[in-house]
Scaffold this active site. Structure first.
Site, PDB file in Angstrom:
ATOM      1  N   HIS A  93     -22.763 -46.904   2.816  1.00 51.26           N
ATOM      2  CA  HIS A  93     -23.837 -46.393   1.970  1.00 51.26           C
ATOM      3  C   HIS A  93     -24.355 -45.046   2.463  1.00 51.26           C
ATOM      4  O   HIS A  93     -25.175 -44.429   1.792  1.00 51.26           O
ATOM      5  CB  HIS A  93     -24.976 -47.412   1.859  1.00 51.26           C
ATOM      6  CG  HIS A  93     -25.682 -47.698   3.140  1.00 51.26           C
ATOM      7  ND1 HIS A  93     -25.374 -48.781   3.932  1.00 51.26           N
ATOM      8  CD2 HIS A  93     -26.692 -47.064   3.768  1.00 51.26           C
ATOM      9  CE1 HIS A  93     -26.172 -48.802   4.988  1.00 51.26           C
ATOM     10  NE2 HIS A  93     -26.974 -47.770   4.901  1.00 51.26           N
ATOM     11  N   ASP A 103     -19.147 -52.309   4.859  1.00 49.52           N
ATOM     12  CA  ASP A 103     -20.148 -51.257   5.017  1.00 49.52           C
ATOM     13  C   ASP A 103     -19.785 -50.264   6.121  1.00 49.52           C
ATOM     14  O   ASP A 103     -20.475 -50.131   7.127  1.00 49.52           O
ATOM     15  CB  ASP A 103     -21.517 -51.889   5.300  1.00 49.52           C
ATOM     16  CG  ASP A 103     -22.654 -50.912   5.035  1.00 49.52           C
ATOM     17  OD1 ASP A 103     -22.378 -49.807   4.521  1.00 49.52           O
ATOM     18  OD2 ASP A 103     -23.808 -51.259   5.333  1.00 49.52           O
ATOM     19  N   SER A 110     -30.888 -48.177  12.945  1.00 47.81           N
ATOM     20  CA  SER A 110     -30.775 -47.021  12.090  1.00 47.81           C
ATOM     21  C   SER A 110     -29.390 -47.040  11.483  1.00 47.81           C
ATOM     22  O   SER A 110     -28.409 -47.295  12.175  1.00 47.81           O
ATOM     23  CB  SER A 110     -30.996 -45.742  12.898  1.00 47.81           C
ATOM     24  OG  SER A 110     -30.874 -44.612  12.082  1.00 47.81           O
TER      25      SER A 110
END
Length: 937
Positions: free
Chosen positions: A81, A112, A195
């Protein structure tokens, strides 16, 4: 970045201090410190601008983390993403604040992770560390650190311990990106955090996993295993395609106790437990996508036993077989209840159901529906997905996330089908759409779309991973649609004589704004009742709450049955009135009649009839009584849109609340319009209904027809009682003159503000009391308007208790509020407009920013709406021409220094990098034949 909130990604919040006791490897914190110091040069902040909405993502700007996995080739690993499935402009900021451009190389369709590349020769001062991927090092109890960037500002470190290696993939909600067919790692930590794209390292600095998500309700974070990442990285390094296969089937890891209830036999369980003693379950079919190659072979609840004869229990061997068998058939052995079944299924190329093309037109973005989104809707991965409705689909009532299944009755399986249907459509052509939404994917809806080839460019774009960009081919401009054939309709008869007189003069006006100019904000569609004032020429008067600005598409409907295009003729600069026009030939023999205006003053207590149209074109009538004719005192507009002032409006004792239209007498003559006004109270915008006297309507028609020119004193006035005027120093002589002049009102007018940049703004002050114009006392707004219809007037004002005579030039006002727009760097620019100048005097020159597009340089560098650009690289830009000259011929990704001024007069210098690939410069200009769009760069 939207994903930082939607995906529940936790921003690292400071340095977590570990216990000074020795860890399991006998190493202390000093070792951790040396390791982190060694690797941090390879960890970067990634600034991304998602330039278009695409698939699960919306256009947005944000930042995340990545790390160098191949310093020689310049490869950076981060989340999917962060690389994004759609067009993106990105840059990496290293620890020494060096900045390099990033280009997407790979993003996995399901898992991901993704890769960016940069040019290592562009780094002049830093030699980044290369972090080693070490997936085999992930074991339960291993102490780890997550090293990332806290909001892009500083390095932050989170300590934790791997607690689970078989965690189910996080669920980020329907309509968003979701990972599946993989385990995730879970870390137990005293503080949840992380993060996006941060490396999860061991004490030697080796990367065990990729940080992906976190829980906002528990102290746990979720990390993506690296097995498939390592494979993809090696293939990219070898310049080979990263093959990905799929059965369009989602599997879930299910424990043995539940497997027994599903039908797993004892012999098979024994065999599996012996072969995989550390495993506690197997893979079970969770869902099978309609239209997939496995649709007739697999069912939810099937237990996967073997694949190509190989016993398997986890996701990695499943993915290995699928990725190595693209477009080949594989053999599956499954357990379904009490039966053991053998099936042969063809493995589909996962990229076939992962869109890599889009069409942008009418400010919308569409592409073929992806498997990611089709899963949420339980439908086949086909159809045309509306990633961004833009102007054309919002106007048609088609929302974001809709799937178009038919156009004019033709099935839409892919983007190619849609392109074939709309490519040849000229501007204004109408097509019929059938679509479904994610909320109700089993029921279809019908909408009518008007093609746009005028307001926005149209591009077909395709992803090019070799160069890290999207190649776009712009469609050529086409002409307007053929005008509709003339149609005739009749107005329905009523048993009310007044309705029969008025109805032939009423029409429904709909208006659609392609660009949010002049403070109109994000609303696209407006509608309201118009009154035909000249049937021979096709002139209609409507309020400016229906037609607020001079750019847009007008449609006019007669008797609820005939709809034709219209055009804007005139917007009253001061009052809530507009004139639009239509071609009378297009309505055939429809018995439209010009309204008769009664321009005599309306008085309180007068009995009238309100007649108008509801939203569904039904005629309504209601008796009413005039309660007052009072000054309108609307507050300043927070959105900086048009706001009426210097006007007395009609209020009713029992006003209608569900329609607008006209107020008429018993003969059906129009005494006033019954119009909608925007009343902004703080952040709340409300609509209030008031009557506008017919004499103003008649004047507006004359102005629109060019029979007269409107001049203005360019001040906003407020009524003041004579008692309060005495406190300001009004003499007894003037008080008596005012009483004699207007015995009913007994008021004076005080200057509340002046229009910035006007002659009056240099001569008149707030608080000045207006006594007379050219020697004649004035106490009402309309008196002032009529008195200043000349080039210059002499005002008698009271300032500091002293009468003064001031000569003031009046201003000539046109009925065009905007005649030129420029789209630059994603910011919509226009000249300072009248509503802005009426309410703020900080900016009278420069180019005003009306709007900015998300994911553009304007967003990245905070070139917010409401500011004005007054200089470029120290070169003054007092108008649009000087601005365009200052920014002309700038190369892509070059830096521009902008001097800006906000509404409070505060100056700020902003630096901005251009992105001409995705945000080219173009302008729209009003001409004698309509608006024209021209590309400038």
């Amino acid at each position: 970045m939207r994903k930082l909130s939607v995906l529940l990604l936790i921003i690292l919040c400071g340095v977590a201090h570990a216990n000074p006791a020795l860890n399991e490897d006998g190493r202390n914190d000093a070792h951790w410190t040396r390791t982190i110091e060694r690797i941090t040069s390879g960890i970067v902040t990634i600034q991304i601008d998602q330039t278009r909405s695409f698939d699960t993502e919306q256009n947005m700007s944000g930042q995340a983390t990545g790390f160098v996995v191949d310093a020689r080739r310049g490869l950076i690993l981060t989340n999917r993403h962060v690389v994004t499935p759609g067009p993106v402009t990105a840059q990496a900021v290293f620890q020494d604040r060096e900045e390099v451009q990033l280009y997407p190389v790979y993003r996995d369709p399901v898992h991901d992770f993704g890769l960016y590349r940069y040019d290592p020769s562009k780094l002049r001062f830093i030699k980044p560390a290369e972090l080693q991927l070490y997936p085999e090092g992930a074991v339960i109890g291993r102490e780890i650190r997550v090293v990332g960037n806290d909001a892009g500002e500083q390095l932050s470190i989170l300590a934790g311990t791997l607690a689970r290696l078989d965690r189910e993939a996080p669920n980020y909600g329907a309509g968003n990106y979701n990972d599946f067919n993989t385990f995730y790692y879970q870390a137990a930590s005293g503080t949840s955090g992380g993060s996006s794209g941060s490396p999860v390292i061991d004490i030697d600095g080796r990367v065990l996993a990729l940080n992906a998500g976190g829980s906002t309700t528990a102290a746990s974070s979720f990390y993506l295993p690296l097995d498939r990442v390592v494979r993809a990285l090696h293939l990219v390094q070898e310049n080979k395609p990263v093959t990905r296969g799929t059965l369009q089937t989602v599997f879930s890891y299910t424990p043995f106790d539940e497997l027994e209830r599903l039908g797993l036999d004892a012999a098979t369980e024994t065999e599996v437990r012996k072969a995989f003693p550390s495993q506690t379950g197997m893979l079970v079919v969770d869902s099978v996508q309609p239209g997939s190659t496995a649709e007739n072979a697999l069912q939810p609840g099937d237990i996967l036993l073997r694949m190509n004869g190989r016993l398997l229990t986890t996701f990695d061997p499943l993915n290995e077989v699928l990725d190595d068998s693209v477009n080949q058939s594989i053999k599956l052995q499954i357990r379904r209840g009490e039966q053991t079944l053998d099936e042969e299924v063809r493995v589909q190329d996962l990229y076939e159901i992962t869109p890599a093309r889009y069409l942008s037109f009418g400010d919308a973005v569409v592409h073929t529906l992806s498997w990611q989104l089709a899963r949420n809707m339980n439908r086949a991965a086909s159809g045309v997905y509306v990633a961004d409705p833009g102007y054309v689909f919002v106007r048609a009532g088609v929302p974001r996330g809709a799937v178009i299944t038919e156009v004019n009755g033709v099935p839409m399986r892919s983007l190619d089908d849609f392109v074939d249907m709309v490519r040849a459509l000229p501007d204004g052509a109408q097509i019929t759409l059938r679509f479904v939404t994610a909320d109700d994917s089993r029921s279809s809806h019908v909408a009518f779309m008007y093609m746009d080839r005028k307001w926005f460019p149209a591009d077909e774009c395709k992803r090019d991973d070799a160069n890290g960009v999207w190649d776009c081919k712009q469609w050529a401009r086409d002409g307007e649609a053929t005008p509709p054939a003339p149609m005739t309709t009749q107005f329905p008869a009523s048993d009310n004589a007044i309705v029969n007189r008025v109805q032939p003069s009423l029409v429904m006006v709909s208006f659609h704004i392609p660009y949010p100019v002049s403070g109109t904000g994000g609303e696209v569609s407006y509608y309201g009742t118009g009154i035909v004032v000249d049937a021979l020429r096709g002139l209609v008067v409507v309020d400016r709450n229906t037609v607020p600005v001079g750019i847009g598409d007008v449609r006019i409907t007669f008797a609820g049955t005939v709809e034709i295009p219209g055009r804007i003729m005139y917007l009253h600069p001061n009052h809530n009135l507009a004139v639009v026009a239509y071609d009378p030939l297009l309505i055939g023999n429809t018995p439209v009649r010009s309204a008769t205006l009664d321009t005599s003053p309306v008085k309180a207590g007068e009995n009238i009839w309100a007649v108008g149209l509801t939203a569904d074109d039904k005629v309504k009538i209601q008796t009413a009584q005039v309660s007052q004719v009072e000054p309108a005192l609307f507050p300043l507009s927070r959105s900086l849109r048009f706001r009426d002032s210097n006007i007395e409006l009609i209020g009713l004792v029992n006003p209608p609340g569900n329609f607008d239209g006209v107020l008429v007498n018993m003969r059906g003559e129009v005494r006033a319009t019954w119009s909608s006004f925007i009343n902004e109270q703080g952040r709340e915008a409300q609509q209030v209904m008031r009557g506008i006297p017919a004499d103003l309507v008649a004047e507006t028609v004359s102005l629109a027809s060019g029979e007269k020119t409107l001049r203005s004193l360019e001040v906003e006035l407020m009524p003041l009682s004579l008692a309060n005027a005495r406190h300001l120093g009004m003499s007894e002589d003037w008080v008596q003159q005012f009483v004699k002049h207007d015995p009913a009102r007994r008021q004076a007018l005080v200057i509340a503000r002046t229009v910035a940049g006007s002659p009056a703004s240099k001569l008149l002050y707030t608080g000045d009391l207006l006594l007379a114009i050219d020697g004649k006392p004035v106490t009402r707004f309309r008196e002032v308007e009529n008195a200043v219809q000349k080039d210059q007037v002499v005002l008698t004002i009271l300032r500091d208790s002293k009468p003064l005579s001031v000569k003031v030039d009046t201003a000539t006002l046109s009925g065009i509020d905007v005649d030129r727009l420029v789209m630059w760097a994603g910011a919509l620019l226009q000249a300072p407009y009248r509503a802005l100048l009426q309410q703020h005097d900080a900016v009278t020159k420069g180019v005003f920013i009306s709007y900015f597009s998300y994911g553009s340089p304007a967003t990245r560098y905070q070139l917010w709406a409401g500011r004005s650009i007054v200089a470029v690289d120290d070169q003054p830009t007092p108008d649009i021409d000087s601005f365009l000259h200052a920014v002309a011929n700038r190369p892509d990704r070059s830096a521009v220094r902008l001097k800006t001024v906000n509404l409070n007069g505060q100056v700020e210098v902003i630096t901005l990098k251009l992105d001409l690939r995705y945000w080219p410069t173009y302008e729209l200009t009003r001409t004698a034949t309509g608006w024209e769009r021209k590309m400038l760069q």
